[in-house]
Design a protein around this motif. Structure first.
Motif, PDB file in Angstrom:
ATOM      1  N   LEU A 127     -21.832 -31.158 -12.622  1.00 10.75           N
ATOM      2  CA  LEU A 127     -21.694 -31.298 -11.175  1.00 10.75           C
ATOM      3  C   LEU A 127     -23.051 -31.546 -10.532  1.00 10.75           C
ATOM      4  O   LEU A 127     -23.193 -32.439  -9.687  1.00 10.75           O
ATOM      5  CB  LEU A 127     -21.039 -30.062 -10.561  1.00 10.75           C
ATOM      6  CG  LEU A 127     -20.957 -30.072  -9.038  1.00 10.75           C
ATOM      7  CD1 LEU A 127     -20.020 -31.176  -8.558  1.00 10.75           C
ATOM      8  CD2 LEU A 127     -20.506 -28.732  -8.515  1.00 10.75           C
ATOM      9  N   ARG A 128     -24.062 -30.785 -10.938  1.00 18.66           N
ATOM     10  CA  ARG A 128     -25.400 -30.973 -10.364  1.00 18.66           C
ATOM     11  C   ARG A 128     -25.912 -32.385 -10.637  1.00 18.66           C
ATOM     12  O   ARG A 128     -26.476 -33.039  -9.760  1.00 18.66           O
ATOM     13  CB  ARG A 128     -26.362 -29.922 -10.919  1.00 18.66           C
ATOM     14  CG  ARG A 128     -26.096 -28.527 -10.363  1.00 18.66           C
ATOM     15  CD  ARG A 128     -27.210 -27.547 -10.732  1.00 18.66           C
ATOM     16  NE  ARG A 128     -27.390 -27.375 -12.158  1.00 18.66           N
ATOM     17  CZ  ARG A 128     -26.692 -26.531 -12.915  1.00 18.66           C
ATOM     18  NH1 ARG A 128     -25.767 -25.776 -12.379  1.00 18.66           N
ATOM     19  NH2 ARG A 128     -26.943 -26.435 -14.211  1.00 18.66           N
ATOM     20  N   ALA A 129     -25.687 -32.884 -11.840  1.00 20.37           N
ATOM     21  CA  ALA A 129     -26.120 -34.248 -12.174  1.00 20.37           C
ATOM     22  C   ALA A 129     -25.361 -35.277 -11.339  1.00 20.37           C
ATOM     23  O   ALA A 129     -25.946 -36.249 -10.858  1.00 20.37           O
ATOM     24  CB  ALA A 129     -25.914 -34.514 -13.662  1.00 20.37           C
ATOM     25  N   GLY A 130     -24.065 -35.049 -11.158  1.00 15.20           N
ATOM     26  CA  GLY A 130     -23.268 -35.960 -10.330  1.00 15.20           C
ATOM     27  C   GLY A 130     -23.732 -35.969  -8.894  1.00 15.20           C
ATOM     28  O   GLY A 130     -23.781 -37.030  -8.253  1.00 15.20           O
ATOM     29  N   LEU A 131     -24.090 -34.812  -8.368  1.00 17.71           N
ATOM     30  CA  LEU A 131     -24.611 -34.736  -7.000  1.00 17.71           C
ATOM     31  C   LEU A 131     -25.921 -35.511  -6.880  1.00 17.71           C
ATOM     32  O   LEU A 131     -26.114 -36.267  -5.932  1.00 17.71           O
ATOM     33  CB  LEU A 131     -24.845 -33.277  -6.591  1.00 17.71           C
ATOM     34  CG  LEU A 131     -23.632 -32.478  -6.197  1.00 17.71           C
ATOM     35  CD1 LEU A 131     -23.993 -31.014  -6.011  1.00 17.71           C
ATOM     36  CD2 LEU A 131     -23.023 -33.038  -4.933  1.00 17.71           C
ATOM     37  N   ARG A 132     -26.813 -35.297  -7.840  1.00 15.98           N
ATOM     38  CA  ARG A 132     -28.092 -36.015  -7.798  1.00 15.98           C
ATOM     39  C   ARG A 132     -27.880 -37.526  -7.854  1.00 15.98           C
ATOM     40  O   ARG A 132     -28.509 -38.281  -7.106  1.00 15.98           O
ATOM     41  CB  ARG A 132     -29.004 -35.555  -8.942  1.00 15.98           C
ATOM     42  CG  ARG A 132     -29.644 -34.201  -8.705  1.00 15.98           C
ATOM     43  CD  ARG A 132     -30.761 -33.916  -9.705  1.00 15.98           C
ATOM     44  NE  ARG A 132     -30.287 -33.915 -11.087  1.00 15.98           N
ATOM     45  CZ  ARG A 132     -29.751 -32.875 -11.710  1.00 15.98           C
ATOM     46  NH1 ARG A 132     -29.608 -31.737 -11.086  1.00 15.98           N
ATOM     47  NH2 ARG A 132     -29.364 -32.975 -12.973  1.00 15.98           N
ATOM     48  N   ARG A 133     -26.975 -37.976  -8.725  1.00 16.70           N
ATOM     49  CA  ARG A 133     -26.692 -39.417  -8.831  1.00 16.70           C
ATOM     50  C   ARG A 133     -26.120 -39.960  -7.523  1.00 16.70           C
ATOM     51  O   ARG A 133     -26.533 -41.012  -7.049  1.00 16.70           O
ATOM     52  CB  ARG A 133     -25.715 -39.690  -9.971  1.00 16.70           C
ATOM     53  CG  ARG A 133     -26.336 -39.794 -11.331  1.00 16.70           C
ATOM     54  CD  ARG A 133     -25.378 -40.371 -12.364  1.00 16.70           C
ATOM     55  NE  ARG A 133     -24.073 -39.707 -12.390  1.00 16.70           N
ATOM     56  CZ  ARG A 133     -23.804 -38.597 -13.065  1.00 16.70           C
ATOM     57  NH1 ARG A 133     -24.752 -38.017 -13.786  1.00 16.70           N
ATOM     58  NH2 ARG A 133     -22.605 -38.062 -13.035  1.00 16.70           N
ATOM     59  N   ALA A 134     -25.157 -39.240  -6.950  1.00 14.74           N
ATOM     60  CA  ALA A 134     -24.513 -39.707  -5.727  1.00 14.74           C
ATOM     61  C   ALA A 134     -25.504 -39.763  -4.567  1.00 14.74           C
ATOM     62  O   ALA A 134     -25.526 -40.736  -3.810  1.00 14.74           O
ATOM     63  CB  ALA A 134     -23.327 -38.811  -5.368  1.00 14.74           C
ATOM     64  N   LEU A 135     -26.335 -38.744  -4.449  1.00 14.18           N
ATOM     65  CA  LEU A 135     -27.318 -38.742  -3.372  1.00 14.18           C
ATOM     66  C   LEU A 135     -28.404 -39.779  -3.604  1.00 14.18           C
ATOM     67  O   LEU A 135     -28.875 -40.415  -2.665  1.00 14.18           O
ATOM     68  CB  LEU A 135     -27.921 -37.349  -3.197  1.00 14.18           C
ATOM     69  CG  LEU A 135     -26.963 -36.319  -2.617  1.00 14.18           C
ATOM     70  CD1 LEU A 135     -27.580 -34.930  -2.668  1.00 14.18           C
ATOM     71  CD2 LEU A 135     -26.558 -36.677  -1.206  1.00 14.18           C
ATOM     72  N   SER A 136     -28.784 -39.988  -4.855  1.00 11.06           N
ATOM     73  CA  SER A 136     -29.782 -40.999  -5.181  1.00 11.06           C
ATOM     74  C   SER A 136     -29.243 -42.384  -4.863  1.00 11.06           C
ATOM     75  O   SER A 136     -29.955 -43.220  -4.297  1.00 11.06           O
ATOM     76  CB  SER A 136     -30.160 -40.898  -6.655  1.00 11.06           C
ATOM     77  OG  SER A 136     -31.031 -41.940  -6.995  1.00 11.06           O
ATOM     78  N   ALA A 137     -27.991 -42.652  -5.225  1.00  7.00           N
ATOM     79  CA  ALA A 137     -27.387 -43.958  -4.936  1.00  7.00           C
ATOM     80  C   ALA A 137     -27.301 -44.179  -3.432  1.00  7.00           C
ATOM     81  O   ALA A 137     -27.537 -45.278  -2.947  1.00  7.00           O
ATOM     82  CB  ALA A 137     -25.990 -44.045  -5.565  1.00  7.00           C
TER      83      ALA A 137
END
Length: 142
Positions: A127-137
């Motif tokens: 989940l943390r990795a998904g959040l970072r990816r989504a916010l980075s995108a």
């Protein structure tokens, strides 16, 4: 006599704001989900749904609540007050050990306030990795 199916069909097909607002208070979780999935549902009805999720945690089990939170988080008419209520509800569920991950990831494209969700005890590394990816995108404009 009106059956639950009648209310489900009405929630999915109606474009009447007053009807959808009334159905947002339904006792049936599947009717509330249909209201949240209806593209014609306005922000006021979405807020009613989000506030109920925030104020009555795990009312109908983690799957139903998580599905409703996900629908609310991605609905284009969900405004800031409703998104904050969804955020509060998702945070409470994560802290309690539930997994509203789809809702959290849908929120990633919305308010900046969601990053702290990745720090709560129930948040997985995925989940943390998904959040970072989504916010980075989102920051990159993609």
């Amino acid at each position: 006599m009106r059956t639950p199916r009648y209310y489900l069909d009405l929630a999915g097909a109606s474009s009447d704001a007053a009807v959808l607002r009334e159905l947002a208070g339904s006792e049936y979780p599947f009717v509330r989900q249909a209201v949240a999935a209806n593209p014609g549902t306005r922000a006021d009805a979405l807020f009613v749904l989000a506030a109920r999720c925030r104020d009555v945690p795990a009312e109908h089990g983690p799957w139903n609540d998580g599905a409703l939170l996900h629908l609310l988080a991605r609905h284009p008419a969900t405004d800031r007050p409703a998104l904050l209520a969804v955020l509060d509800a998702a945070a409470a569920r994560l802290a309690a050990g539930a997994r509203p991950y789809a809702a959290v990831l849908a929120l990633a494209g919305r308010p900046e306030e969601l990053l702290p969700l990745g720090c709560l005890p129930g948040a997985s590394a995925r989940l943390r990795a998904g959040l970072r990816r989504a916010l980075s995108a989102r920051a990159d404009g993609s």
